[in-house]
Scaffold this motif. Structure first.
Motif, short mmCIF file in Angstrom:
data_model
loop_
_atom_site.label_atom_id
_atom_site.label_comp_id
_atom_site.label_asym_id
_atom_site.label_seq_id
_atom_site.Cartn_x
_atom_site.Cartn_y
_atom_site.Cartn_z
N ASP A 73 -8.43 4.25 -9.43
CA ASP A 73 -9.63 4.88 -10.29
C ASP A 73 -10.55 3.49 -9.82
O ASP A 73 -10.88 2.86 -10.30
CB ASP A 73 -9.58 4.28 -11.43
CG ASP A 73 -11.92 4.94 -12.01
OD1 ASP A 73 -12.28 5.42 -11.32
OD2 ASP A 73 -11.02 5.39 -13.26
N THR A 126 1.00 -1.86 0.12
CA THR A 126 -0.50 0.17 -0.27
C THR A 126 0.90 0.68 -0.19
O THR A 126 0.39 2.35 -0.62
CB THR A 126 -0.99 0.11 1.37
OG1 THR A 126 -1.34 -1.51 1.54
CG2 THR A 126 -1.61 1.01 1.58
N ALA A 127 1.82 0.58 0.81
CA ALA A 127 2.77 2.28 0.96
C ALA A 127 3.50 2.49 -0.41
O ALA A 127 3.46 3.37 -0.88
CB ALA A 127 3.84 1.81 1.52
N LYS A 128 3.38 2.11 -1.35
CA LYS A 128 4.25 2.31 -2.82
C LYS A 128 3.27 2.54 -3.54
O LYS A 128 3.18 2.83 -4.24
CB LYS A 128 4.71 1.02 -3.43
CG LYS A 128 5.88 0.04 -2.25
CD LYS A 128 6.84 1.31 -2.13
CE LYS A 128 8.03 0.18 -1.52
NZ LYS A 128 8.76 1.59 -1.18
N LEU A 129 1.84 2.74 -3.37
CA LEU A 129 1.19 2.75 -4.35
C LEU A 129 0.99 4.59 -4.39
O LEU A 129 0.73 5.76 -2.77
CB LEU A 129 -0.28 2.29 -4.23
CG LEU A 129 -0.57 1.29 -4.01
CD1 LEU A 129 -1.79 0.94 -3.64
CD2 LEU A 129 -0.45 0.94 -5.51
N ALA A 130 1.32 5.18 -5.21
CA ALA A 130 0.86 6.91 -5.41
C ALA A 130 -0.38 7.13 -4.86
O ALA A 130 -1.62 6.32 -4.98
CB ALA A 130 0.87 7.46 -7.17
N ASN A 131 -0.75 8.20 -4.40
CA ASN A 131 -2.15 9.03 -3.87
C ASN A 131 -2.83 9.47 -5.22
O ASN A 131 -2.67 9.09 -6.45
CB ASN A 131 -1.71 10.58 -3.63
CG ASN A 131 -1.22 10.05 -2.34
OD1 ASN A 131 -1.24 9.17 -1.29
ND2 ASN A 131 -0.53 11.34 -1.39
N SER A 132 -3.60 8.58 -5.25
CA SER A 132 -5.07 8.32 -6.47
C SER A 132 -4.62 8.04 -7.60
O SER A 132 -5.05 8.29 -8.46
CB SER A 132 -5.44 10.41 -6.92
OG SER A 132 -5.61 11.07 -5.50
N ALA A 133 -3.75 6.90 -7.38
CA ALA A 133 -3.48 6.25 -8.10
C ALA A 133 -4.54 4.36 -8.19
O ALA A 133 -4.84 4.35 -10.24
CB ALA A 133 -2.95 5.07 -8.08
#
Length: 284
Positions: A110, A101-108
């Motif tokens: 949809d 989860t930490a590696k996902l960019a914000n708003s990545a």
């Protein structure tokens, strides 16, 4: 793909913890966050010693998590930093369960096209498995269509679902038989009784909400009283939360009482005395 030997570290750039020089010692353990780390090779490192970048192979070698300098270090030498470089490769598609989860960019992500199934929260999704699923699922409104001039228990006639052109219910709606009301589904419901009354002389008019949880024994749970003087018009409401855990056993009725003179008002076109039912959420 498979590798002979250790699989390369890809794209993971780390700065090692500070290392204190020991006089006459050449070998040192490399750590990041107090945990041993092993570079892919000496060529996957940048090492600064006393302000000078060291050449891999000739100035130092690496074996596992141990860096060994080509000569013993002495008092006054300073290991400025050791940076470990990940292998420069095209990583392609990440393996299953490797992206945190930490590696996902914000708003990545949809939610409208990339997420399927039931979401566990109400904000931003539909088809919830529990809770406030898809908003209010039941809302209904009924009214008394004619005046009541005597005590009535239960109120069983002159009842209709509101039929004004602007009205619409949500869901299946309530049903009533001989004055006893049944709920369309389980849930926590808010029930409101609103009474309008007039008195030919000073009098109190009362509407009570009675609820059963065993389809037999009814308890009064809410009470509305209008106190009037001669020829005055009064309005008041009462409310109840009804926890409908079983649609067969949990029911209610409305009672009109204390009518000595005047009447509780009803009308087929206007909501004078009326009854509102809203499902707030799941049964508790």
């Amino acid at each position: 793909m498979a590798y002979i030997g250790r699989e390369p570290t890809v794209g993971n750039f780390q700065v090692c913890d500070a290392i204190s020089v020991v006089n006459g010692q050449a070998a040192y353990t490399m750590q990041v966050g107090s945990a041993n780390v092993s570079p892919e090779s000496a060529n996957h490192m940048i090492v600064s010693l006393s302000g000078v970048i060291q050449k891999p192979g000739s100035s130092y070698t690496v074996s596992g998590s141990t860096i060994t300098f080509s000569q013993n270090l002495v008092t006054g030498d300073v290991i400025d930093f050791i940076q470990i470089l990940g292998n420069v490769l095209d990583i392609g598609t990440p393996s299953d369960a490797t992206v945190t989860t930490a590696k996902l960019a914000n708003s990545a992500v949809d939610l409208t096209s990339k997420v399927t199934g039931a979401l566990p929260v109400a904000n931003g999704g539909t088809n919830l498995t529990s809770g406030f699923a898809n908003g209010i699922t039941e809302a209904d409104f009924w009214r008394l269509t004619a005046n009541l001039s005597s005590n009535t228990n239960p109120i069983a006639s002159n009842l209709e679902r509101v039929d004004d052109a602007s009205f619409s219910k949500i869901g299946t709606g309530m049903s009533v038989s001989s004055g006893y009301w049944s709920f369309p589904s389980t849930g926590l419901y808010e029930v409101t009784a609103t009474m309008n009354s007039t008195g030919a002389s000073a009098d109190n008019h009362i509407i009570r909400i009675h609820v059963t949880t065993d389809n037999s024994n009814y308890d009064p749970v809410s009470n509305v009283v209008s106190a009037s003087t001669d020829s005055q018009h009064e309005q008041a409401s009462c409310f109840a939360f009804v926890n409908v855990t079983n649609t067969t056993n949990v029911k209610l009725f409305f009672e009109a009482t204390s009518i000595g003179s005047g009447s509780i008002q009803g009308d087929t076109d206007v909501n004078y005395t009326c009854f509102k039912f809203i499902r707030l959420g799941d049964s508790q």
